[in-house]
Design a protein around this motif. Structure first.
Motif, PDB file in Angstrom:
ATOM      1  N   PRO A 157       0.797  -1.230   0.000  1.00 17.00           N
ATOM      2  CA  PRO A 157       0.000   0.000   0.000  1.00 17.00           C
ATOM      3  C   PRO A 157       0.833   1.286   0.000  1.00 17.00           C
ATOM      4  N   ALA A 158       2.138   1.171   0.105  1.00 13.89           N
ATOM      5  CA  ALA A 158       2.994   2.358   0.142  1.00 13.89           C
ATOM      6  C   ALA A 158       2.937   3.094  -1.201  1.00 13.89           C
ATOM      7  N   ARG A 159       3.306   4.362  -1.166  1.00  9.68           N
ATOM      8  CA  ARG A 159       3.356   5.176  -2.381  1.00  9.68           C
ATOM      9  C   ARG A 159       4.297   4.518  -3.381  1.00  9.68           C
ATOM     10  N   LYS A 160       3.948   4.530  -4.634  1.00  9.24           N
ATOM     11  CA  LYS A 160       4.713   3.823  -5.659  1.00  9.24           C
ATOM     12  C   LYS A 160       5.900   4.651  -6.134  1.00  9.24           C
ATOM     13  N   PRO A 161       7.064   4.002  -6.276  1.00 12.41           N
ATOM     14  CA  PRO A 161       8.267   4.705  -6.721  1.00 12.41           C
ATOM     15  C   PRO A 161       8.273   4.903  -8.235  1.00 12.41           C
ATOM     16  N   LYS A 162       9.173   5.742  -8.691  1.00 16.34           N
ATOM     17  CA  LYS A 162       9.398   5.886 -10.130  1.00 16.34           C
ATOM     18  C   LYS A 162      10.065   4.611 -10.630  1.00 16.34           C
ATOM     19  N   ILE A 163       9.859   4.306 -11.900  1.00 10.65           N
ATOM     20  CA  ILE A 163      10.395   3.061 -12.448  1.00 10.65           C
ATOM     21  C   ILE A 163      11.913   3.017 -12.379  1.00 10.65           C
ATOM     22  N   GLU A 164      12.568   4.160 -12.519  1.00  8.14           N
ATOM     23  CA  GLU A 164      14.041   4.155 -12.478  1.00  8.14           C
ATOM     24  C   GLU A 164      14.578   3.840 -11.081  1.00  8.14           C
ATOM     25  N   ASN A 165      13.735   3.898 -10.073  1.00  7.18           N
ATOM     26  CA  ASN A 165      14.146   3.560  -8.710  1.00  7.18           C
ATOM     27  C   ASN A 165      13.785   2.133  -8.314  1.00  7.18           C
ATOM     28  N   CYS A 166      13.289   1.355  -9.275  1.00  3.48           N
ATOM     29  CA  CYS A 166      12.845  -0.014  -8.999  1.00  3.48           C
ATOM     30  C   CYS A 166      13.813  -1.050  -9.555  1.00  3.48           C
ATOM     31  N   GLU A 167      13.986  -2.110  -8.793  1.00  2.00           N
ATOM     32  CA  GLU A 167      14.684  -3.313  -9.256  1.00  2.00           C
ATOM     33  C   GLU A 167      13.752  -4.473  -8.945  1.00  2.00           C
ATOM     34  N   PHE A 168      13.565  -5.375  -9.910  1.00  2.00           N
ATOM     35  CA  PHE A 168      12.621  -6.466  -9.741  1.00  2.00           C
ATOM     36  C   PHE A 168      13.361  -7.778  -9.527  1.00  2.00           C
ATOM     37  N   TYR A 169      12.826  -8.591  -8.628  1.00  2.00           N
ATOM     38  CA  TYR A 169      13.432  -9.867  -8.259  1.00  2.00           C
ATOM     39  C   TYR A 169      12.380 -10.956  -8.259  1.00  2.00           C
ATOM     40  N   GLU A 170      12.795 -12.158  -8.599  1.00  2.67           N
ATOM     41  CA  GLU A 170      11.869 -13.287  -8.615  1.00  2.67           C
ATOM     42  C   GLU A 170      11.657 -13.883  -7.231  1.00  2.67           C
ATOM     43  N   THR A 171      12.652 -13.744  -6.346  1.00  2.00           N
ATOM     44  CA  THR A 171      12.533 -14.304  -5.002  1.00  2.00           C
ATOM     45  C   THR A 171      12.935 -13.262  -3.959  1.00  2.00           C
ATOM     46  N   ALA A 172      12.460 -13.483  -2.746  1.00  2.00           N
ATOM     47  CA  ALA A 172      12.821 -12.610  -1.638  1.00  2.00           C
ATOM     48  C   ALA A 172      14.317 -12.719  -1.346  1.00  2.00           C
ATOM     49  N   GLU A 173      14.870 -13.916  -1.512  1.00  2.00           N
ATOM     50  CA  GLU A 173      16.297 -14.104  -1.256  1.00  2.00           C
ATOM     51  C   GLU A 173      17.139 -13.242  -2.191  1.00  2.00           C
ATOM     52  N   GLU A 174      16.753 -13.149  -3.470  1.00  2.00           N
ATOM     53  CA  GLU A 174      17.482 -12.292  -4.410  1.00  2.00           C
ATOM     54  C   GLU A 174      17.450 -10.832  -3.950  1.00  2.00           C
ATOM     55  N   ALA A 175      16.306 -10.385  -3.461  1.00  2.00           N
ATOM     56  CA  ALA A 175      16.183  -9.015  -2.975  1.00  2.00           C
ATOM     57  C   ALA A 175      17.053  -8.784  -1.741  1.00  2.00           C
ATOM     58  N   LEU A 176      17.074  -9.765  -0.848  1.00  2.19           N
ATOM     59  CA  LEU A 176      17.926  -9.659   0.342  1.00  2.19           C
ATOM     60  C   LEU A 176      19.399  -9.575  -0.045  1.00  2.19           C
ATOM     61  N   LEU A 177      19.805 -10.409  -1.005  1.00  2.99           N
ATOM     62  CA  LEU A 177      21.200 -10.416  -1.436  1.00  2.99           C
ATOM     63  C   LEU A 177      21.576  -9.131  -2.160  1.00  2.99           C
ATOM     64  N   ALA A 178      20.586  -8.428  -2.678  1.00  5.64           N
ATOM     65  CA  ALA A 178      20.843  -7.145  -3.334  1.00  5.64           C
ATOM     66  C   ALA A 178      20.828  -5.999  -2.324  1.00  5.64           C
ATOM     67  N   SER A 179      20.822  -6.327  -1.051  1.00  5.17           N
ATOM     68  CA  SER A 179      20.945  -5.408   0.083  1.00  5.17           C
ATOM     69  C   SER A 179      19.651  -4.695   0.462  1.00  5.17           C
ATOM     70  N   PHE A 180      18.521  -5.178  -0.014  1.00 10.17           N
ATOM     71  CA  PHE A 180      17.249  -4.591   0.392  1.00 10.17           C
ATOM     72  C   PHE A 180      16.745  -5.278   1.654  1.00 10.17           C
ATOM     73  N   ARG A 181      16.061  -4.514   2.511  1.00 11.80           N
ATOM     74  CA  ARG A 181      15.451  -5.079   3.707  1.00 11.80           C
ATOM     75  C   ARG A 181      13.947  -5.193   3.471  1.00 11.80           C
ATOM     76  N   PRO A 182      13.265  -6.082   4.195  1.00 11.25           N
ATOM     77  CA  PRO A 182      11.822  -6.233   3.986  1.00 11.25           C
ATOM     78  C   PRO A 182      11.036  -4.990   4.419  1.00 11.25           C
ATOM     79  N   CYS A 183      10.041  -4.643   3.640  1.00  6.36           N
ATOM     80  CA  CYS A 183       9.150  -3.515   3.930  1.00  6.36           C
ATOM     81  C   CYS A 183       8.357  -3.808   5.206  1.00  6.36           C
ATOM     82  N   LYS A 184       8.208  -2.795   6.046  1.00  9.16           N
ATOM     83  CA  LYS A 184       7.448  -2.987   7.284  1.00  9.16           C
ATOM     84  C   LYS A 184       5.946  -2.836   7.070  1.00  9.16           C
ATOM     85  N   ARG A 185       5.536  -2.305   5.923  1.00  6.53           N
ATOM     86  CA  ARG A 185       4.095  -2.168   5.659  1.00  6.53           C
ATOM     87  C   ARG A 185       3.513  -3.433   5.054  1.00  6.53           C
TER      88      ARG A 185
END
Length: 169
Positions: A41-69
Motif C-alpha cells: 500500500p505504500a506510495r509507488k516509486p518511479k520506475i528508475e528507482n525499482c529493481e525487480f526480483y523473482e525471489t525474496a532471497e534475491e532481494a535480500l542479497l541485493a541489500s534490500f530489507r523487507p518492507c514494514k508495511r
C-alpha cells in the motif's frame, strides 16, 4: 535476470496492485532500501528507482530489507508470531551470526525456526540471516568500501569464511 519487457509489465502490475502477481516478483526500491510485494500500500516509486526480483532471497542479497508495511516475507494476512519475532530480531541486528544460544535466549527451537522459514520462504532462517548479512556487505562494496571493511562490519571474522559465503552467492 528479469527482462526489460517483464520489468515494464511488473512495474504496471505494481502500480495497479495486482494480487495475482503475489509471489511472482518482488520490487526493491533503491531510494528507500526496502523490498515489497506487488500489492504494497505504500506510495509507488518511479520506475528508475525499482529493481525487480523473482525471489525474496534475491532481494535480500541485493541489500534490500523487507518492507514494514507489506511484510514481503509473510503470506498475506498470515504470519506466525515466531517468524515475525525472528525477522524483527534480524532487522534489529542484521550483522549477527546466529547460534543455538541465540535461539535459546528467544525461547525458540532452532529446528522449528528452520522448518517454518523453509516452508514459508524456501530458505531456512540461518540462510535468511546470512543473505541479509551478505546483502549489506555487497552494498558496502558497491559503494566503494574496502572488502575487508565490509567483511568486518558484517560480522565475518575470517576472510576465508567471507570469501566462501561470497562465492556461494
Amino acid at each position: 535476470m528479469i527482462s526489460a519487457a517483464n520489468q515494464q509489465e511488473y512495474y504496471q502490475e505494481l502500480l495497479d496492485k495486482k494480487s495475482e502477481y503475489e509471489g511472482v516478483f518482488y520490487v526493491g526500491v533503491k531510494t528507500t532500501g526496502v523490498f515489497c510485494r506487488p500489492t504494497c500500500p505504500a506510495r509507488k516509486p518511479k520506475i528508475e528507482n525499482c529493481e525487480f526480483y523473482e525471489t525474496a532471497e534475491e532481494a535480500l542479497l541485493a541489500s534490500f530489507r523487507p518492507c514494514k508495511r507489506c511484510r514481503p516475507l509473510s503470506h498475506p494476512n498470515q504470519v506466525s508470531d515466531l517468524v515475525r519475532l525472528l525477522v524483527d530480531a534480524v532487522e534489529d541486528n542484521p550483522e549477527k551470526r546466529w547460534t543455538n544460544q541465540d535461539f535459546q535466549k528467544l525461547s525458540v527451537d532452532a529446528s522449528t525456526a528452520r522448518r517454518q522459514f523453509k516452508k514459508r520462504f524456501g530458505m531456512t532462517f540461518v540462510e535468511y540471516a546470512r543473505a541479509r548479512r551478505m546483502g549489506l556487505a555487497l552494498k558496502q562494496i558497491r559503494e566503494g568500501d574496502a572488502v575487508i571493511d565490509a567483511q568486518l562490519s558484517t560480522g565475518y571474522e575470517s576472510s576465508s569464511g567471507f570469501r566462501d559465503a561470497f562465492s556461494r552467492i
